[in-house]
Design a protein around this motif. Structure first.
Motif, PDB file in Angstrom:
ATOM      1  N   VAL A  26       0.814  -1.252   0.115  1.00 47.80           N
ATOM      2  CA  VAL A  26       0.071  -0.002   0.092  1.00 47.80           C
ATOM      3  C   VAL A  26       0.856   1.252  -0.077  1.00 47.80           C
ATOM      4  N   ILE A  27       0.757   2.125  -1.105  1.00 45.86           N
ATOM      5  CA  ILE A  27       1.561   3.445  -1.180  1.00 45.86           C
ATOM      6  C   ILE A  27       0.860   4.413  -0.290  1.00 45.86           C
ATOM      7  N   ASP A  28      -0.614   4.648  -0.473  1.00 43.25           N
ATOM      8  CA  ASP A  28      -1.448   5.686   0.328  1.00 43.25           C
ATOM      9  C   ASP A  28      -2.589   5.071   0.649  1.00 43.25           C
ATOM     10  N   HIS A  29      -3.131   5.292   1.931  1.00 43.76           N
ATOM     11  CA  HIS A  29      -4.313   4.920   2.584  1.00 43.76           C
ATOM     12  C   HIS A  29      -5.062   6.261   2.560  1.00 43.76           C
ATOM     13  N   VAL A  30      -6.632   5.863   2.116  1.00 40.87           N
ATOM     14  CA  VAL A  30      -7.637   6.749   2.007  1.00 40.87           C
ATOM     15  C   VAL A  30      -7.414   7.761   3.306  1.00 40.87           C
ATOM     16  N   ASN A  31      -7.793   9.112   2.877  1.00 46.09           N
ATOM     17  CA  ASN A  31      -7.724  10.124   3.820  1.00 46.09           C
ATOM     18  C   ASN A  31      -6.209  10.386   4.501  1.00 46.09           C
ATOM     19  N   GLY A  32      -5.485   9.434   4.093  1.00 42.26           N
ATOM     20  CA  GLY A  32      -3.938   9.724   4.672  1.00 42.26           C
ATOM     21  C   GLY A  32      -3.250  10.854   4.106  1.00 42.26           C
ATOM     22  N   LEU A  33      -2.407  11.583   4.753  1.00 39.30           N
ATOM     23  CA  LEU A  33      -1.606  12.525   3.891  1.00 39.30           C
ATOM     24  C   LEU A  33      -0.752  12.136   3.125  1.00 39.30           C
ATOM     25  N   VAL A  64       3.045   2.251 -16.480  1.00 40.14           N
ATOM     26  CA  VAL A  64       4.456   2.743 -16.839  1.00 40.14           C
ATOM     27  C   VAL A  64       4.139   4.205 -17.240  1.00 40.14           C
ATOM     28  N   GLU A  65       5.038   5.124 -16.865  1.00 38.35           N
ATOM     29  CA  GLU A  65       5.218   6.467 -17.177  1.00 38.35           C
ATOM     30  C   GLU A  65       3.937   7.513 -16.619  1.00 38.35           C
ATOM     31  N   GLY A  66       3.144   6.659 -15.623  1.00 34.62           N
ATOM     32  CA  GLY A  66       2.260   7.373 -15.000  1.00 34.62           C
ATOM     33  C   GLY A  66       2.750   7.738 -13.507  1.00 34.62           C
ATOM     34  N   ILE A  67       1.808   8.648 -12.629  1.00 33.47           N
ATOM     35  CA  ILE A  67       2.306   9.037 -11.528  1.00 33.47           C
ATOM     36  C   ILE A  67       1.008   8.964 -10.482  1.00 33.47           C
ATOM     37  N   THR A  68       1.581   8.394  -9.338  1.00 30.36           N
ATOM     38  CA  THR A  68       0.284   8.598  -8.591  1.00 30.36           C
ATOM     39  C   THR A  68      -0.065   9.527  -7.883  1.00 30.36           C
ATOM     40  N   ASP A  69      -1.356   9.858  -7.275  1.00 32.72           N
ATOM     41  CA  ASP A  69      -1.994  10.745  -6.731  1.00 32.72           C
ATOM     42  C   ASP A  69      -1.669  12.005  -7.256  1.00 32.72           C
ATOM     43  N   SER A  70      -1.880  12.243  -8.769  1.00 36.85           N
ATOM     44  CA  SER A  70      -1.500  13.459  -9.215  1.00 36.85           C
ATOM     45  C   SER A  70      -2.362  14.691  -8.879  1.00 36.85           C
ATOM     46  N   ASN A  71      -3.489  14.121  -8.260  1.00 37.38           N
ATOM     47  CA  ASN A  71      -4.369  15.460  -7.677  1.00 37.38           C
ATOM     48  C   ASN A  71      -3.686  16.236  -6.510  1.00 37.38           C
ATOM     49  N   ALA A  72      -2.737  15.465  -5.843  1.00 40.43           N
ATOM     50  CA  ALA A  72      -1.947  16.194  -4.687  1.00 40.43           C
ATOM     51  C   ALA A  72      -1.220  17.499  -5.282  1.00 40.43           C
ATOM     52  N   LEU A  73      -0.800  17.274  -6.654  1.00 41.66           N
ATOM     53  CA  LEU A  73      -0.216  18.627  -6.951  1.00 41.66           C
ATOM     54  C   LEU A  73      -0.813  19.578  -7.159  1.00 41.66           C
ATOM     55  N   PHE A  74      -2.222  19.533  -7.097  1.00 39.42           N
ATOM     56  CA  PHE A  74      -3.116  20.636  -7.662  1.00 39.42           C
ATOM     57  C   PHE A  74      -4.189  20.922  -6.297  1.00 39.42           C
ATOM     58  N   GLY A  75      -3.729  20.907  -4.886  1.00 36.26           N
ATOM     59  CA  GLY A  75      -4.255  21.256  -3.879  1.00 36.26           C
ATOM     60  C   GLY A  75      -5.058  20.319  -2.841  1.00 36.26           C
ATOM     61  N   VAL A  76      -4.977  18.962  -3.366  1.00 31.10           N
ATOM     62  CA  VAL A  76      -5.618  17.943  -2.611  1.00 31.10           C
ATOM     63  C   VAL A  76      -4.632  16.962  -1.816  1.00 31.10           C
ATOM     64  N   ASP A  77      -4.274  17.294  -0.641  1.00 28.22           N
ATOM     65  CA  ASP A  77      -3.065  16.648  -0.117  1.00 28.22           C
ATOM     66  C   ASP A  77      -3.357  15.466   0.804  1.00 28.22           C
ATOM     67  N   VAL A  78      -4.586  15.041   0.725  1.00 31.28           N
ATOM     68  CA  VAL A  78      -4.890  13.685   1.392  1.00 31.28           C
ATOM     69  C   VAL A  78      -5.337  12.651   0.237  1.00 31.28           C
ATOM     70  N   ALA A  79      -5.172  11.431   0.517  1.00 28.67           N
ATOM     71  CA  ALA A  79      -5.592  10.329  -0.558  1.00 28.67           C
ATOM     72  C   ALA A  79      -6.942  10.016  -0.701  1.00 28.67           C
ATOM     73  N   ILE A  80      -7.589  10.076  -1.744  1.00 28.77           N
ATOM     74  CA  ILE A  80      -8.885   9.821  -1.884  1.00 28.77           C
ATOM     75  C   ILE A  80      -9.347   8.311  -2.059  1.00 28.77           C
ATOM     76  N   THR A  81      -8.258   7.673  -2.584  1.00 31.05           N
ATOM     77  CA  THR A  81      -8.581   6.006  -2.531  1.00 31.05           C
ATOM     78  C   THR A  81      -7.468   5.351  -2.104  1.00 31.05           C
ATOM     79  N   GLU A  82      -7.798   3.910  -1.548  1.00 34.56           N
ATOM     80  CA  GLU A  82      -6.416   3.418  -1.345  1.00 34.56           C
ATOM     81  C   GLU A  82      -5.452   3.147  -2.686  1.00 34.56           C
ATOM     82  N   THR A  83      -4.321   3.339  -2.573  1.00 37.25           N
ATOM     83  CA  THR A  83      -3.306   3.306  -3.595  1.00 37.25           C
ATOM     84  C   THR A  83      -2.415   2.030  -3.430  1.00 37.25           C
ATOM     85  N   MET A  84      -2.488   0.969  -4.133  1.00 38.44           N
ATOM     86  CA  MET A  84      -1.495  -0.296  -3.953  1.00 38.44           C
ATOM     87  C   MET A  84      -1.064  -0.678  -5.345  1.00 38.44           C
ATOM     88  N   VAL A  85       0.095  -1.535  -4.851  1.00 35.43           N
ATOM     89  CA  VAL A  85       0.833  -2.056  -6.057  1.00 35.43           C
ATOM     90  C   VAL A  85       0.180  -3.413  -6.662  1.00 35.43           C
TER      91      VAL A  85
END
Length: 229
Positions: A26-33, A64-85
């Motif tokens: 798990v890279i990011d947990h929902v609602n986690g920073l 490949v060539e994508g980026i996780t949680d791209s919304n975090a770069l535009f004002g949303v600094d908490v995870a919206i979903t679980e992000t896992m490999v």
């Protein structure tokens, strides 16, 4: 990453850490920073929505060539979903704070990441429609094609249980679908390892969503869209 201008890459590279990604991590947990973002070099990272009863389904995939949680770069600094490999590989880890600062000074970087954010949002919409309207066999083929693209290999690890989670169905349903695809000669499957045998067959059986997503990616990030192109 390869779509970024050389000058941008030169500034970002010293701030990046190459890491190996493992299935189920798990890279990011929902609602986690969100403290770091990851540029995927190889493999698949999934955005997963988990319901109150524990059931879950993939709502988006970062290849490949994508980026996780791209919304975090535009004002949303908490995870919206679980992000896992989902499919193991490697990624470049970078501080969200550093990358956000670079966006303020680098117009080309900001333009590319805004395009990627558009692509990611469009993929969420495509996946929502796909989950509702297309058959399990079609969706499974789409997922296998996407994974094949980003695994950078014909053979990669995958369990029925994990695939069921990604497709929002039961393990038994996935097992039956995998048997159908195996009998058709599209895939081989042995002890959690899948091999793509007939990619054209998978493409023919897949729903329209794989082609739609690929077309949109090429439209947004093809050579003619690059700086100086």
């Amino acid at each position: 990453m390869l779509a970024l201008p050389p000058a941008t890459l030169a500034r970002l590279t010293p701030e990046m850490e190459l890491i190996q990604t493992e299935s189920g991590a798990v890279i990011d947990h929902v609602n986690g920073l969100i403290q770091h973002l990851y540029f995927v070099n190889r493999g698949i990272v999934s955005m997963v929505k988990v319901m109150r009863d524990g059931r879950s389904v993939e709502v988006g995939a970062i290849g490949v060539e994508g980026i996780t949680d791209s919304n975090a770069l535009f004002g949303v600094d908490v995870a919206i979903t679980e992000t896992m490999v989902q499919v193991p590989g490697s990624a470049l880890k970078i501080s969200r704070t550093f990358l956000s600062r670079e966006l303020e000074r680098d117009r080309d970087l900001r333009r590319m990441l805004e395009r990627y954010w558009r692509f990611a949002f469009g993929q969420l919409a495509q996946t929502a429609a796909c989950n509702r309207l297309h058959t399990l066999e079609e969706r499974c083929c789409r997922w296998l094609l996407t994974s094949h693209d980003s695994a950078l290999a014909d053979t990669f690890p995958l369990t029925h249980e994990f695939l069921a989670t990604m497709l929002g169905t039961t393990r038994s349903s996935v097992s039956l679908t995998a048997k159908v695809l195996h009998r058709a000669g599209y895939i081989d499957y042995v002890r959690g390892i899948i091999t793509i045998v007939d990619r054209p067959g998978l493409e023919e059986t897949s729903c329209e969503c794989y082609a739609e997503t690929t077309t949109e990616m090429n439209r947004l990030f093809g050579p003619e869209t690059q700086p100086g192109g």
